[in-house]
Every structure is written in structure tokens, then in C-alpha cells.
Design a protein around this motif. Sequence first.
Motif, mmCIF file in Angstrom:
data_model
loop_
_atom_site.group_PDB
_atom_site.id
_atom_site.type_symbol
_atom_site.label_atom_id
_atom_site.label_comp_id
_atom_site.label_asym_id
_atom_site.label_seq_id
_atom_site.Cartn_x
_atom_site.Cartn_y
_atom_site.Cartn_z
ATOM 1 N N PHE A 70 0.812 -1.225 0.000
ATOM 2 C CA PHE A 70 0.000 0.000 0.000
ATOM 3 C C PHE A 70 0.840 1.267 0.000
ATOM 4 O O PHE A 70 0.333 2.346 -0.247
ATOM 5 C CB PHE A 70 -1.006 -0.028 1.161
ATOM 6 N N ASN B 236 0.392 2.427 -3.387
ATOM 7 C CA ASN B 236 -0.968 2.686 -3.870
ATOM 8 C C ASN B 236 -1.094 4.131 -4.359
ATOM 9 O O ASN B 236 -0.507 5.039 -3.775
ATOM 10 C CB ASN B 236 -1.943 2.426 -2.715
ATOM 11 N N ASP B 237 -1.864 4.341 -5.420
ATOM 12 C CA ASP B 237 -1.977 5.721 -5.918
ATOM 13 C C ASP B 237 -3.122 6.480 -5.254
ATOM 14 O O ASP B 237 -3.253 7.671 -5.431
ATOM 15 C CB ASP B 237 -2.104 5.754 -7.451
ATOM 16 N N PHE C 71 -6.330 -1.552 -3.477
ATOM 17 C CA PHE C 71 -5.178 -1.133 -4.258
ATOM 18 C C PHE C 71 -5.663 -0.747 -5.647
ATOM 19 O O PHE C 71 -6.142 -1.580 -6.415
ATOM 20 C CB PHE C 71 -4.162 -2.271 -4.338
ATOM 21 N N SER C 72 -5.536 0.540 -6.000
ATOM 22 C CA SER C 72 -6.142 0.986 -7.252
ATOM 23 C C SER C 72 -5.111 1.210 -8.360
ATOM 24 O O SER C 72 -5.455 1.248 -9.533
ATOM 25 C CB SER C 72 -6.944 2.268 -7.019
#
Lengths: 359, 278
Positions: free
Chosen positions: B35, B38-39, B46-47
Motif C-alpha cells: 500500500f 498505492n496511488d 489497491f487501485s
Amino acid sequence: MTPPTTGHAVSLRGLTKVFGGQTVVDALDLDVDSGEFFSLLGPSGCGKTTTLRMIAGFSDPTAGQVLVGGEDVTSTPPHRRDVNTVFQSYALFEHLDVRRNVGFGLRRKGIDKGEIDQRVGEMLELVELGDRVRDRPAQLSGGQRQRVALARALINRPKVLLLDEPLAALDLKLRHAMQAELKSIQREVGITFLFVTHDQDEALSMSDRVAIMNGGVIEQCGTPEDVYENPTSVFAAGFIGTSNLMPGVYASGTVAVTSDLRIPVPGHTTSVDGDQVSVAIRPEKIWMSDFTPAMVQTPGTIVSTSYHGATTQYLVSVGTGITLTVLEQNLPRMRADDRWNAGDRVEIGWLPEHAVVLR
Amino acid sequence: MARAKKLERKPLVAVVVTVLFFAWLYVPIFAVALFSFNDKKSLSAFSGFSTRWYVDFFHNEALLESLRASLLIALVSAVGSLVLGTMLAFGLERVRSRRGRVVGAITLLPLVTPEIVTGVAALLVFTGAGLKLGLDTVILAEITFSIAYVTVIVRGRLASFPLEVEEAARDLGCTPWQSLRLVTLPALVPALIASGLLVFALVFDDFVLAFFTTGVDPQPLPVRIYSSIRFGVSPAINAVGTLMLLVSALLIVAALMLPRLFKSRSSSLDLITGGERR
Ligand SMILES: Nc1ncnc2c1ncn2[C@@H]1O[C@H](COP(=O)(O)OP(=O)(O)O)[C@@H](O)[C@H]1O
Ligand SMILES: [Mg+2]
């Protein structure tokens, strides 16, 4: 290299060491001549290492003095004594290569690099390690490590080199080769060697003089031949080689061992009639044939026979409680069935001067 | 082939238990690391991949200040405990006496004392002595705590180093000091490096002692992370955590590997013992 100077390389005067109430070295007096190969021979635990450590300066004597080259060094620290040691464990510097191990002492003395390199090169040639200069001690065999330890000490040309059982860790064959080599190196460099060993063969074959040590005292000191042929104490006779030891009573030039067996001891003058003494005769000095008129002869019975290749060993009973060991060479003219067997009646004889009186 | 067969023969239960154990151990840590890339701010979904939280961290002056403080604490503690711990190791190993054995046992005490007890004790002593809490009190506490590690490691090496080698050095013209410098210390180098790295890694991410003994500003990194979590967890913290984990893991691996490295390729010792080199 350095010509042997006259005088004593090492002298000990009443040297004593007590460890917690136990006297390990007891008022030792000793003079080692310059250029001599001198051995301290004694059983394990008799105080040999302790003596060397006091000479090197690692251990302070409880009493007495150490002189090196005539100079009292009793309170001089080890790094300022003109003495070097070959340790029993070799004690090499594992983090340095052979070249830097051997050059270590010279570097400490501030000798310039060119001379160090040259002397290290010569020394490594002498101990035949010229091709291992860059190796670490860990890469060397036991015999090679032993040579590095020797070279590292010898290169400093000390007044005396102390060697503490340097060959004890090597196997038999290598040990014999190194004995000869060590002796020839000593002759070549002319440095005084004070050599410690518990191996009597080693001491006899290598030394100019031998001191037999027992329980912290020197029992006898002399040339190898002297200590072998004329032991002066029961311990010395028993420790060097084997000896037939017979207790008895001295009376007018003979020692009465049993009521029937009186052994003539001509030339012995220090006992008076009635003294309790021991007589020693070496097994190889007793004959079972080819007697000469000068020999003392006595009858006996073979108790046992054992074959040892070059020799045959007999146990011969010559009276109640007296059994002698006799060592006979297996000569070319002798056949296997010429040997005596248990139960055979034999005649044995020896020259009177080979019966040595011990007190 | 032979190897694959061997694996097959292993009982299934053992394999399952082992996998579960490592999962239990590393899934949370893996989640943190994941994470941190993660963006989005979300800590559950998690995208997409991004390094924005790392960029965030390197622009966060407060966190950076804490990082510097922690590095300083770790470095000074490592050096300090190395010096004191080595001296203690020599004392214990070379002066053998009944009292020495008692001292030796006491030395190990910090290793088994709950750290929180050490922390509270240190706090009581420092405030009792009227010391102002700050980086220096943290360092003092950390050194006290880590001396034991250095002593244990160095003493072990020293015990296996034969006294005769030191005597050989003195026999060849060294004063006691020179024999220490030229012969004994070079033999201890692997142990010194290993214990220095270990202490650095332990102190760098130590929370408990630092928490009790630090002042308000600057706070050591673990303490800063703890206090910022109270205001909600930012993925930037994940980034910091991942970085810290990386640093500690590398140091510990290095500390474990080095002694072996020295043994097999002892020539690397030359780099460190250059003093004896010409
Ligand atoms: N540091 C020491 N402390 C107490 N006793 C010692 C010490 N060193 C040697 N000894 C004792 O002194 C005796 C002689 O030892 P050592 O000189 O090593 O004998 P050797 O070298 O002839 O085998 C032994 O009984 C040994 O236990
Ligand atoms: Mg000995």
C-alpha cells in the motif's frame, strides 16, 4: 650468519616458579653455550613450558634470575629481550600472509623495507617456502605452518631461539624429516637453540647436550651419549630408553641383587658398604652368546620371546623376582629357529662397565 | 529431478504449517509495502501503482528531520556501544575472577529485561538527575541497552582467540598496545563490524526506549510515526515503514553475512587492516 660468540647464551640462576602453592620449576640452574643445540627433555607437566615462558618473559619467576648473553633480563619485558620463540601451537598471525608473518619482527625493529624483503626472501628459501609467500596460514599444511613459525622467529637472529615441542603436532614421518632439517638449519645459522621435547629419541638425535627434567628439577645434564650410557638417577635411566633396574645392597665393589646374584660394579666409588642402590643394565648390552672373558655371566630361563623385526626381545628370569629384558639383533646369519623359546635354559652376560649404579 | 522427488516426499502437513507460519509473519508487512505504492489514499483497495507517498515523504520536513535524528542516534549509539562493549568484553575475558563471572551475568541482563522496564527506568533516572530529555538522553539509553549485544559478540570471538598469538606478537617486538592494535583487533574486526551493524539496525527502528527518553523536538522516526498515526494513518507512513524495514533488513543481513565472508575470503580483511600494509 652471525658467528657463534663464546660464553653462555642463556643462564638460569635458581629459577623458581610457584603456582598457587605448587612449585612447578624448582631452583633451576642451567648454562646453555652459544651456538649450542640444547634440549630440555622431560615428561608432560614437568615444567618445561613454564621454564621457556620465564626465559621469554611471559611469566615472572617467583625467584631466581634469567641471563641472556650474560645480561640479567629477569625484569625486562618480552619485546625487549633478545630471544624469540617457536610456540607449540605455532601462534601464527592468521590475518597476515606468510611474507608478512615472517617479516613481522623486522618491521617492529624499524628495518627498511628493502632489507626486510631481502631477508624474508632468504629465510623462506631456507625453510623451503619460497613459493608460498602470498598464502595465508590457513592455506598451509601443518608442516608448512611449522616452518613459517620457525622462519618468523629465526629471521630476527636472536641470541637464543626457544622451541616448545615444535614437532609434536606433526605425524611421525614428517617429524623425522623435520628433525633432520631443523638440525641442519641450526648448524647453518649458528643460533643457539633451546629445544623442549618429551620425546627422548628426538632429544638424543638432535642435541649437543640434553638436560633431563623431572618435577621441576634437572635430574641430569650432559651429551646424549653421556646421559644414555651413564644415567645418574633412576628417573634418567628409566626415561631415556629402557633399562633393567635392580635394587640391591652395595658391598665391596658389587651390588647384591639376590643372595645368588652379585653384580660387579668396578669403578663405582661413591657408595659405601651397606648402601641401598639400584643397578641398571640396558637391554641391548646383554649378550646370550659370543661371550668374551671380560664378561660377567649368569644362568637364566627364557620367560617369553617377542619378535620386533630388526630385533628380538627376550624376558629372562635370573633368580626369584628378577626378570631382565634382553634385546638381540636379528643378524643375517640367524635363522628363525635359532631363536630361544620360553622355558629354554640360557646363559647371559654383559661387560662390567655396562652395569651402572644409581642412587 | 532428484530434488523434486525429495520435495514430493515431504509430508503435506509440514508444508502447510510452514506456509501458514510465513504468511502470518509476512502478510501484514507485505501489505504495508504494497500500500505504500498505492496511488489512492485508501488502505484497503489497491487501485494503481504510484510512488507519490515516497515523494510525499521526501518533502515532509518533519519526517525528514526525524529520519536524520534516528540515523544520528543509531550511528552514535553504535559507535559508543562498540567502544564500551569491546572494553567490557576484554575486561570480562581477560580478567578471569569470580567477580568477573558475576559481572558477566549482569551484562546479559538487558537482553532479557522487558524493554519497557528499561525505558521507564531510564526515564526515572534521567528526570531524577535533572537531565533535559532530548536526543542525547535517547542515545544514552540506547547505548546502555546495546552494550550487551556488542559484549556478547566480541567476547565470543575473543574467547576463541589464543593468548599465545598475542604473546607471539610481544615476542617479536610489540609492546602490549602494539600487539592489541596489530594482532588482536584485526582478528576481532568481523565481530566488531557485525555487532556495530546489529546495534545500528536495532537502535534505528527502536520505539520503546526512544518513546520514553526523547524530548519533544526532534522526535526519533518511530516515535514520530506513532504520534502521527493518532491523527489517521497516511500512506506516507507506509512508505516510511517500508524504507525503514529495508534499511534494517539490509543491515541485519550484512551483520550475519560478514563474519562468513571474512572466513572464506580473508583477503577482504586487507581493506580494514590497511595499517599493517605497506
Ligand atoms: N598458569 C598456570 N597456573 C597454574 N598452574 C600452571 C600454570 N601453567 C602451568 N601450570 C602447571 O605447571 C605444571 C607444569 O606445566 P608445564 O610447564 O606446562 O609443563 P610441560 O611443558 O613440561 O608439560 C603443570 O602441572 C601445570 O598444570
Ligand atoms: Mg609444554
